[in-house]
Each structure stands twice: as structure tokens, then as C-alpha cells.
Write a protein that holds these residues in place. Structure first.
Motif, PDB file in Angstrom:
ATOM      1  N   ASP A 427       0.924  -1.074  -0.021  1.00  0.00           N
ATOM      2  CA  ASP A 427       0.133   0.015   0.010  1.00  0.00           C
ATOM      3  C   ASP A 427       0.679   1.241   0.127  1.00  0.00           C
ATOM      4  OD1 ASP A 427      -2.420   1.478   0.484  1.00  0.00           O
ATOM      5  OD2 ASP A 427      -1.317   2.070   2.466  1.00  0.00           O
ATOM      6  N   PRO A 428       0.455   2.521  -0.636  1.00  0.00           N
ATOM      7  CA  PRO A 428       1.442   3.454  -0.907  1.00  0.00           C
ATOM      8  C   PRO A 428       1.911   4.075   0.610  1.00  0.00           C
ATOM      9  CG  PRO A 428      -0.400   3.824  -2.426  1.00  0.00           C
ATOM     10  CD  PRO A 428      -0.781   2.431  -1.530  1.00  0.00           C
ATOM     11  N   SER A 429       0.760   4.028   1.594  1.00  0.00           N
ATOM     12  CA  SER A 429       1.226   4.244   2.983  1.00  0.00           C
ATOM     13  C   SER A 429       2.115   3.616   3.562  1.00  0.00           C
ATOM     14  CB  SER A 429      -0.029   4.521   3.834  1.00  0.00           C
ATOM     15  OG  SER A 429      -0.649   3.450   3.735  1.00  0.00           O
ATOM     16  N   GLY A 430       2.327   2.424   3.435  1.00  0.00           N
ATOM     17  CA  GLY A 430       3.113   1.428   3.878  1.00  0.00           C
ATOM     18  C   GLY A 430       2.620   0.721   5.070  1.00  0.00           C
ATOM     19  N   GLU A 431       1.329   0.873   5.095  1.00  0.00           N
ATOM     20  CA  GLU A 431       0.621   0.128   6.369  1.00  0.00           C
ATOM     21  C   GLU A 431       0.080  -1.264   6.075  1.00  0.00           C
ATOM     22  OE1 GLU A 431       0.288   1.591   9.386  1.00  0.00           O
ATOM     23  OE2 GLU A 431       1.326   3.413   8.858  1.00  0.00           O
ATOM     24  N   ILE A 432      -0.004  -1.455   4.772  1.00  0.00           N
ATOM     25  CA  ILE A 432      -0.781  -2.653   4.335  1.00  0.00           C
ATOM     26  C   ILE A 432       0.176  -3.487   3.503  1.00  0.00           C
ATOM     27  CG2 ILE A 432      -2.818  -3.817   3.220  1.00  0.00           C
ATOM     28  CD1 ILE A 432      -3.448  -2.624   5.928  1.00  0.00           C
ATOM     29  N   VAL A 433       0.407  -4.925   3.526  1.00  0.00           N
ATOM     30  CA  VAL A 433       1.187  -5.529   2.737  1.00  0.00           C
ATOM     31  C   VAL A 433       0.321  -6.625   2.028  1.00  0.00           C
ATOM     32  CG1 VAL A 433       3.213  -7.223   2.114  1.00  0.00           C
ATOM     33  CG2 VAL A 433       3.203  -4.879   3.901  1.00  0.00           C
ATOM     34  N   VAL A 434       0.222  -6.788   0.903  1.00  0.00           N
ATOM     35  CA  VAL A 434      -0.614  -8.175   0.395  1.00  0.00           C
ATOM     36  C   VAL A 434       0.187  -9.141  -0.518  1.00  0.00           C
ATOM     37  CG1 VAL A 434      -2.693  -6.786   0.271  1.00  0.00           C
ATOM     38  CG2 VAL A 434      -1.129  -6.843  -1.768  1.00  0.00           C
ATOM     39  N   ALA A 435      -0.105 -10.305  -0.576  1.00  0.00           N
ATOM     40  CA  ALA A 435       0.913 -11.316  -1.154  1.00  0.00           C
ATOM     41  C   ALA A 435       0.116 -12.186  -1.779  1.00  0.00           C
ATOM     42  CB  ALA A 435       1.837 -11.816  -0.146  1.00  0.00           C
ATOM     43  N   GLY A 436       0.298 -12.847  -2.912  1.00  0.00           N
ATOM     44  CA  GLY A 436      -0.371 -14.087  -3.654  1.00  0.00           C
ATOM     45  C   GLY A 436       0.767 -15.314  -3.902  1.00  0.00           C
ATOM     46  N   SER A 437      -0.134 -16.416  -3.747  1.00  0.00           N
ATOM     47  CA  SER A 437       0.637 -17.483  -4.048  1.00  0.00           C
ATOM     48  C   SER A 437      -0.127 -18.242  -5.184  1.00  0.00           C
ATOM     49  CB  SER A 437       0.593 -18.423  -2.813  1.00  0.00           C
ATOM     50  OG  SER A 437       1.062 -19.579  -3.143  1.00  0.00           O
ATOM     51  N   LEU A 438       0.810 -19.274  -5.870  1.00  0.00           N
ATOM     52  CA  LEU A 438       0.270 -20.174  -6.781  1.00  0.00           C
ATOM     53  C   LEU A 438      -0.468 -21.364  -6.124  1.00  0.00           C
ATOM     54  CD1 LEU A 438       3.151 -20.051  -9.548  1.00  0.00           C
ATOM     55  CD2 LEU A 438       0.912 -18.624  -9.521  1.00  0.00           C
ATOM     56  N   ASP A 439      -0.213 -21.526  -4.762  1.00  0.00           N
ATOM     57  CA  ASP A 439      -0.719 -22.869  -4.105  1.00  0.00           C
ATOM     58  C   ASP A 439      -2.174 -22.479  -3.457  1.00  0.00           C
ATOM     59  OD1 ASP A 439       1.680 -23.666  -4.484  1.00  0.00           O
ATOM     60  OD2 ASP A 439       2.479 -23.055  -2.708  1.00  0.00           O
ATOM     61  N   ASP A 440      -2.629 -21.244  -3.526  1.00  0.00           N
ATOM     62  CA  ASP A 440      -3.734 -20.868  -2.876  1.00  0.00           C
ATOM     63  C   ASP A 440      -4.613 -19.595  -3.821  1.00  0.00           C
ATOM     64  OD1 ASP A 440      -5.579 -21.320  -0.524  1.00  0.00           O
ATOM     65  OD2 ASP A 440      -5.201 -19.081  -0.313  1.00  0.00           O
TER      66      ASP A 440
END
Length: 904
Positions: A427-440
Motif C-alpha cells: 500500500d502507498p502508505s506502507g501500512e498494508i502488505v498483500v501477497a499472492g501464491s500459486l498454491d492458493d
């Protein structure tokens, strides 16, 4: 936005193979990197890569004494003559045989090369020579060796050449015909003679063999002829001393500094040793790792020694007198997966399959830090908006947050179940991080502050392949999946903002425009598709298959034009203004697109190295046989050296990624990631060749404003002299001469800065901010620059806010200056605070001790009998007495040292 990008530097790898060269002053080092040559300035901490390429990896390089001509020769014997100062290619030449070594004579008139079992002498091209058809003229060819020559060296007077060979001998050749009687063979070694050297007097010769033996030869008369007249004596070179290294030591390289009689030897076990000759005294013994030292060289002063290791791509510059490293660099051991720019554009971060994350400085080209906490391949890196925090995801199932001030890992984020993360977004504010996976099929969402898993965004019906945030405006997340859809998420409302965007093919890469109003996707069928985020409609579609340049592989029996391999883009990136898109993939092309006009602006070729699959265009029938391509036949078993026969055994067969530091498995050319610089003056590409940086050279661009006959440098200086500061500044910008702008800028009195800033036309405002940002980093007028910045922002703040795309580079340069200035001021303030406390406390201690001395003197006069007792009681102690710090002073010193270490 300018589109005239050119190749400027090669990062991520510092040495591949061949010899290293110091310049005459010893402050610059030349290193062959694959099929290019990189130049490292060890004094100013800068580097650049010459923009020419060989068709094969470079095997040896040579620089003449005047430092005007550089010759580099590749593994096929093809040479390129370069004007080193102008960085331009002068001539191409083919020696038609593998060249193992090449050296210029000390006087610079000739150069010698070892081609097979022959020593060839060529005249150095000169301007004063009569015009001739061929720049290279061969002077003489010397024969005598029975097998390949390993190295050659010149005598100090440029009259004799000393060669060493695999036939266990070294030979002396004469450049002049009158000295041809000196020709002689130096035999006696039991293994390959790796190097041979003349000493400074040219009366001694040292030969070093592969089995660790060093012989000292002297030019003397034969035994029993001491009493004969001089004209009857038969002079010859004889062995006067034999010395040996440790048992089992295999010599890989050696060099000799004749002025100080210092011999430097590198071994196969990674050790290097320094000896003083002729006494063979060991000075130092160190190790640079477990891999062999491939090459070694010493600068003219004998202070710095450069080492190169081919196995790991290491480059070291060692100062042996102080026992410290001047330069210690190493690239990624495996292929790079991703890269990103820091928000101020001064650094690049790369991540690799080897689990390491490296931070590279753009200006110097050196690696600043390496993070090794990940235990598997790192698949994504991203910065928070301020640039002090970086995030990475890996196949080890973790997302890590890094503090780039203290260079440490301060957060480790994991999910409820073990996943291998393949993509990451912040997130531009640096408060939120998201990640994705090929397993889910769900997107994991974390809070950086609490390190807690906040949510799992469900909706996709296939593995997550790409994630992207916009850098400005709304906090919207774009995600792509193998279910052939793109979804837009509002993170804080935990809902989708529109219906999924359906595509006809799988999405390979995704990028959101910085203003979060448009999203671009690269698909498997070779198209670029653009969607309007607010309306949920497709705005444009580009068919890019014809723009992609994909070369043929070695095993292909058809040309590149008939190949269907790699006809798509696997990585894309927007420019800061959203008007340009750069795209690349598993092919040999980097494409730059103008989005409003939907046209291809420019196409760059990643590499011309024919040792990589995917760089050749045409089919050569001469290299094809019934069993397939002749180049695929493994001839390593016929080589004479065991190391060369086994050089490909450490690489997994069938590897497509290959290795940047050891390309023995013929990896394919591919681009894994691209990124635009926030300053809009460059973009970087992570490829098989390394980290390529393409930038706009603004120093040679003549871009004047409204020139007319009255605008000249003289009229500008005249206006400045008469006090017409605004007119002088505008005229300097019209001429676009840096020296003139600098002179006018610093000649304006600080009391008139506010008036000039207020009346400055806005058309010149971006230029002035760029100029101040570039000047302030090295300028001593700190307060003067701050006054200019304050007045410009006060007078034109609204205009700058409305036109952010015009002031991106200038504002980031000023921000970088302010950050560094604030850090320096805070550090100096803390130091001065503790200095003041220390001085004041020391003064109080001095006054207190003076009073004690006076009291002691008075007591001594009162009682002479107790003089010895009083003296023993007040006798100075070396630790806590008059001449040593007491407890209070010790506390001040301890506080000062602790704070100083924290500031650093």
C-alpha cells in the motif's frame, strides 16, 4: 517525457573471466564482465560500462601506457579496438585463433599476444603514422613452443618478450634483429609454466609453475669459464635458486611488481600469498573464499592488488600494507527474479533465486548491503512510499519487512497455512502488505504495525499470478489470476469496486498506473490490454507479437522469424506520468510504448552474446550436421586441463535460467523484471546478462528555450552585471549552458531570491528545480540553496501540486538533498552537544583538581613530618588521578562514544 534512452551501466555482476587492468595512476580498474568491459573508479566510488559488445565472452583485455587505446579479445579471437577516453569503437579485427593473453609494450609502440603456440607482435595504431589501409600491422611471429602459450610479458625496455607455455618451458624472444642471439628456452619445471617475469634490472627471470615451484634464473657464464677472457665466455641463463610453495598447492595466477620485488600468487583453494623476492620471504597469506583465484594484478605503486574469482564472480581490491579491502563486490550467484527502485531513485534492489536481496547504488554501481535471511528463492520486492522500509516475499513461505536505516529484518509475516508466495504489493502508505501464491486462490493481507494477518481476499478461482497497487490517489489493489480475470479491490472496505475484467488468455504481468485510474495487463497471447478502473471498461489493446525480437536457439533448425517461442511479455512497468510503458519477457527485446498514440517508441536488444540461447537470428547451415547443431557437441573431454574438463559438471542439465557468474550450461536470454526510475530519467532491466540500466544522457542534449539573436553568453553576463537577475537567469536557461546557469544562480544576492522566485515564469520552474537538486548534493552553500528551495515552493506550490508529473525528478532530487542534510545536521548537533558537555565537565574537573593541589601545598607547609604521608595520599594515579579521567569524565566519554556509534 524523453524517450532517447541509451545503455549506461551494467550492475549485478562485477567479474566473469579474463584479466584485470589498473590504469597508470592506479585508481581505476578495468574488469571484463561477460561480453562487456566495466570500469571502476576506486577513488570517487563510481563505475560505468563501455557500451560496446562482443559476440562472445571476453577472454583478455589490454590498455596502452598512454591510456588512449583499449583492446579486448573474445573467446573466438575477435578483437575490438576502443578509444578509451572517448569510449568509442575504432576498429574490429579477427585474429582467427583463441588468444590467451595480450600485452602492450612499456613504450606503447607494439603489443604482443599469445595465439595458440605462437607469439605475435603487432604495431600499435598511431595518428602520426602514414595513412594505411589496415589499422593493425603485424610486425613479427615467433614460434618455438610445442603447445599453447599461457602468458606473455615484456621487459622494461620493450626489447624482449618472455612467454610461458603448457609444454613446461618458458622462452625469451627479441623484438630487434640485432638481439636475436638472446633467444633461449628455460626448461626444468615439472608442470605448466603459468607466468614468467623480468626483474627491474632485467638480469633475473622468475618462472612460476602450476605445481607451486618458482625458479630464479640469472644471466651468467658457464661453470669453469670464470677465468677466461670476456670475449671467450659463453653467457647463458642458468637456474640459481629453486623455491616451492606448500605441498599440494595449485597455482592459478601470479603477478610480479618489479619495483618492489613483490610476487603475488593465487591458488586453486582460494588463498593468495605475497612474497618478497629474491629471498622468497612470505609477507602475507589470506583467503578470499573456497573458490580458485582466477586472476591477479598490481597497480603501479604496488599498494593495491586486484583479485578476480570466476566461480562466484567475485572482485576484490586489497591494500596489503594496511591489510584492508578497498573494494569487495560479488554479484548474485543465481538468476535475478525481480527488481525495484527506491522512491528517491538513488538505489536499486534486486532479488534472486539464491535467496539473497542486494541493494545497489545507482551512482557508484556498487552493492551497499546484502540480506540473506530468506531460505529459498525471493520472488518479489517492493518499497514503502518513504523509502525507509522494504518488503520481500519468498518461496520459503514468509514475507519480510526490512529497515533500510539499520539494515535489519524487523518483521516476518506468515499466513495460517504454509504457502509459497510468488507476488507482492505494498500500500502507498506502507501500512498494508498483500501477497499472492500459486498454491492458493486467496490474497493474504497483513498489517505492518501489528504483523497480524488482517484478511484473506477470496474471489479468484485460480492461483494468484500478479498484484499491483497505484502509488497515488485511491488505495486500490489490482490482482490477476490464472482464471483469466483481473479484479480491483478496495482494501479498507474489503470489497471489490467493480465486476471482474474478463480476458481471453492468462495474465502474465500486471501494472497499475500511478494515479490508480488505469490498469495494464500482459497476456499469454502476446497482447497488452488496458482497462479503465472507474468505469470497468477496456480502453485499448495492443498486439505486440510483431514487436518482439526472439532469437533462435542452438538446437533449432529454423530461423528466428519462424519461431513462436517467447512471443509475449512477462513483465511490464508504467512510467511516473503514466504515458509510457516498458515491457519485456523471455526474449531478446525490451519495448518502449507511447500509450496515448499506441505506438512503439523504441526497441532495445538485451544482448548480442552468441553464447546465450535466443540471441541469433539466422540459421547457419555450416554449423548443422545430421545429428544436430555442431555447437552442441561437448568437446570438454578433449581439453588438457582437468579443471576445464569438469567445468560444466556443477550445473544441472536442462537448466534454462543458467547462472550469471558461470554460463557454462548455455542459458537462454530472458528478462525477469523491469522498473522505471521515479526520476523518469532511467529504467532498469533484470536479465540473464545482469542488471542493465538505460538512462537519458541529459548532458549532451541541446534543448534551448526561445533562442534569438540577442541571447548570447555575453549579453547574459552583461544583464547579470547590471543587476537584472531575472532576465539573466531566463537567458541562461534559454541557452541551456550549465556553467552559465550556475554562475547566474550563485551571483543573485540572497535578499533578491524571493523576488526572482516569485516572478520566475513557470516554464523554467522544472529546469530550475532539477538544477538545484543536482547542484545541492555537492554544493557548500547549504543555506543559500535552502533559501531558494523555500521561496520557489512558497511562490509556486499550487502549480507544482497540480503538475506533479513535470516536477517528479526535481522534487525527488531536492528531497534526497534534504534527507541527507537533515541527517548530517542532526549528527553534527549531537556531536557538538557531547563535545560541549565534555569540555565543560573537563573544566570543572580542572578547577577542582587545582583547588586540591592548593590545599595539598598548604598542608605540606604546615606539617613537614607528614609530608611523605600526604604525598602518598595525593600521589597521581594513572587511571583515576590528576592525569586520568575521573568517574564523571568517564561517563561523558562513554555517552559520547555510544551516541557517535548510533549516529553512524
Amino acid at each position: 517525457m524523453k524517450s532517447d534512452f541509451k545503455f549506461s551501466n551494467l550492475l549485478g555482476t562485477v567479474y566473469y573471466q579474463g584479466n584485470l587492468i589498473f590504469t597508470k595512476n592506479g585508481s581505476t580498474l578495468l574488469s571484463p564482465v561477460g561480453n562487456r568491459v566495466s570500469v571502476f573508479d576506486l577513488i570517487h566510488n563510481t563505475s560505468y560500462t563501455l557500451n560496446y559488445e562482443h559476440r562472445r565472452n571476453i577472454s583478455c583485455v589490454a590498455l596502452n601506457k598512454q591510456e588512449t587505446l583499449l583492446i579486448s579479445v573474445d573467446e573466438d579471437g575477435r578483437a575490438i579496438l576502443v578509444n578509451f577516453r572517448a569510449r568509442t569503437v575504432l576498429h574490429h579485427f579477427n585474429f582467427k585463433e583463441k588468444v590467451r593473453d595480450i600485452k602492450f609494450s612499456p613504450d606503447g609502440k607494439y603489443f604482443a599476444l599469445a595465439a595458440g603456440r605462437f607469439v605475435q607482435i603487432w604495431k600499435t595504431p598511431e595518428v602520426n603514422e602514414d595513412r594505411q589501409f589496415a589499422p593493425f600491422v603485424r610486425h613479427r611471429v615467433y614460434a618455438g613452443h610445442y603447445t599453447d602459450i599461457i602468458s606473455i610479458s615484456w621487459s622494461g625496455d620493450s626489447r624482449f618478450i618472455l612467454s610461458s607455455s603448457k609444454d613446461l618451458t618458458a622462452r625469451i624472444f627479441s623484438l630487434n634483429s640485432q638481439d636475436k642471439g638472446v633467444k633461449m628456452t628455460l626448461a626444468g619445471h615439472r608442470d605448466y609454466v603459468m607466468r614468467a617475469f623480468f626483474d627491474s634490472s632485467q638480469e633475473k627471470i622468475y618462472t612460476v609453475s602450476k605445481d607451486g615451484a618458482i625458479f630464479r634464473w640469472e644471466y651468467t657464464e658457464r661453470p669453469g669459464e670464470e677465468d677466461l677472457p670476456v670475449e671467450e665466455k659463453h653467457m647463458s641463463w642458468r637456474i640459481m635458486a629453486k623455491s616451492f610453495f606448500l605441498a599440494g598447492a595449485t597455482v592459478k595466477c601470479a603477478t610480479f611488481h618489479s619495483s618492489s620485488n613483490m610476487l603475488v600468487v593465487g591458488f586453486a583453494n582460494g588463498e593468495f600469498r605475497l612474497y618478497e623476492l629474491p629471498d622468497f620471504t612470505l609477507i602475507q597469506q589470506l583467503s578470499m573464499g573456497l573458490n580458485a583465484v582466477s586472476t591477479v594484478t598490481v597497480n603501479n605503486s604496488g599498494e593495491w592488488i586486484a583479485f578476480g574469482s570466476k566461480k562466484l564472480g567475485q572482485l576484490l581490491v586489497y591494500e596489503w600494507q594496511s591489510e584492508s579491502y578497498i573494494l569487495r563486490q560479488q554479484g548474485h550467484f543465481d538468476s535475478m527474479n525481480c527488481l525495484t527502485y527506491s522512491p528517491d531513485g538513488s538505489r536499486l534492489v534486486t532479488a534472486s533465486d539464491d535467496g539473497k536481496i542486494k541493494i545497489w547504488d545507482i551512482a557508484s554501481g556498487f552493492c551497499l548491503a546484502t540480506f540473506e535471511e530468506h531460505t529459498s528463492a525471493v520472488t518479489g520486492v517492493a518499497f514503502a512510499k518513504r523509502g525507509q522500509v522494504m518488503f520481500s516475499c519468498s518461496l520459503d513461505g514468509t514475507v519480510r519487512a526490512w529497515d533500510l536505516i539499520r539494515y535489519r529484518n524487523f518483521r516476518t509475516l506468515t499466513s495460517t497455512k504454509r504457502l509459497q508466495y510468488s507476488c507482492l504489493a505494498v500500500d502507498p502508505s506502507g501500512e498494508i502488505v498483500v501477497a499472492g501464491s500459486l498454491d492458493d486462490f486467496a490474497i493474504q493481507v497483513w498489517s505492518v504495525q501489528t504483523a497480524q494477518l488482517l484478511d484473506q481476499l477470496s474471489g479468484h478461482e485460480g492461483p494468484i499470478s500478479c498484484l499491483s497497487f497505484g502509488t497515488e490517489g485511491k488505495t486500490l489493489l489490482a490482482s490477476a489470476s490464472w482464471d483469466k480475470t483481473i479484479r480491483i479491490w478496495d482494501i479498507f472496505s474489503r470489497a471489490q469496486t467493480s465486476e471482474p475484467f474478463d480476458m481471453m488468455s492468462e495474465c502474465l504481468s500486471l501494472a497499475m498506473r500511478p494515479d490508480s485510474l488505469e490498469v495494464a495487463a500482459s497476456t499469454l497471447d502476446g497482447k497488452l490490454i488496458f482497462w479503465d478502473v472507474e468505469n470497468g471498461k477496456q480502453t485499448r489493446e495492443l498486439d505486440c507479437k510483431k514487436d518482439i525480437l526472439q532469437g533462435r536457439y542452438m538446437e533449432d533448425d529454423f530461423t528466428a522469424a519462424n519461431s513462436a517461442r517467447g512471443k509475449n511479455f512477462s513483465t511490464i512497468a508504467y512510467s511516473f506520468d503514466g504515458l509510457t510503458l516498458v515491457a519485456a519477457g523471455n526474449n531478446n527485446s525490451i519495448c518502449l510504448y507511447d500509450l496515448p498514440n499506441e505506438v512503439l517508441l523504441k526497441r532495445f536488444t538485451v544482448s548480442l552474446n552468441m553464447q546465450l540461447n535466443g540471441t541469433q537470428l539466422f540459421l547457419n547451415s555450416k554449423r548443422m550436421a545430421e545429428g544436430g547443431a555442431i555447437d552442441l557437441v561437448d568437446n570438454d573431454g578433449e581439453l588438457s586441463d582437468v579443471e576445464e574438463r569438469n567445468r560444466g559438471n556443477s550445473v544441472l542439465p536442462g537448466s534454462k535460467r543458467g547462472d550469471i557468474s558461470a554460463r557454462s550450461s548455455r542459458p537462454e536470454i530472458r528478462v525477469t523484471s523491469v522498473s522505471f526510475s521515479p526520476t523518469a530519467s532511467a529504467f532498469a532491466v533484470a536479465s540473464t546478462e545482469g542488471l542493465l540500466v538505460y538512462s537519458v544522457d541529459e548532458t549532451v542534449i541541446f534543448d534551448p528555450f526561445d533562442l534569438d539573436m540577442d541571447v548570447t553568453p555575453d549579453s547574459t553576463l552583461e544583464a547579470l552585471k547590471e543587476g537584472e537577475y531575472l532576465n539573466a537567469l531566463v537567458m541562461a536557461f534559454r541557452l541551456n549552458e550549465t556553467y552559465l546557469i550556475h554562475r547566474v544562480y550563485e551571483s543573485i544576492p540572497f535578499k533578491d531570491v524571493g523576488l526572482v522566485s516569485r516572478d520566475l515564469p513557470v516554464v523554467y520552474l522544472p529546469k530550475l528545480l532539477d538544477f538545484i537538486g543536482a547542484l545541492a548534493m555537492d554544493s557548500q552553500h547549504i543555506e543559500f540553496n535552502l533559501i531558494w528551495i523555500s521561496n520557489l515552493i512558497t511562490a509556486h506550490g499550487k502549480y507544482i501540486t497540480k503538475n506533479k508529473h513535470m516536477f517528479g525528478s526535481g522534487c525527488r532530487a531536492i528531497q534526497r538533498f534534504l534527507n541527507r542534510l537533515a541527517k548530517d545536521i542532526v549528527g553534527a548537533g549531537k556531536k557538538n552537544e557531547y563535545y560541549t558537555a565534555f569540555i565543560s565537565t573537563s573544566h570543572q574537573i580542572e578547577v577542582k583538581e587545582q583547588k586540591e593541589i592548593e590545599t595539598q601545598t598548604q598542608n605540606e607547609d604546615d606539617s613537614a613530618e607528614d609530608e611523605s604521608d600526604e604525598q602518598s595520599q595525593h600521589e597521581p594515579d594513572t587511571e583515576d588521578g590528576w592525569f586520568g579521567p575521573n568517574d564523571e569524565a568517564k561517563k561523558i566519554i562513554d555517552n559520547f562514544t555510544d551516541s557517535d556509534s548510533e549516529i553512524e
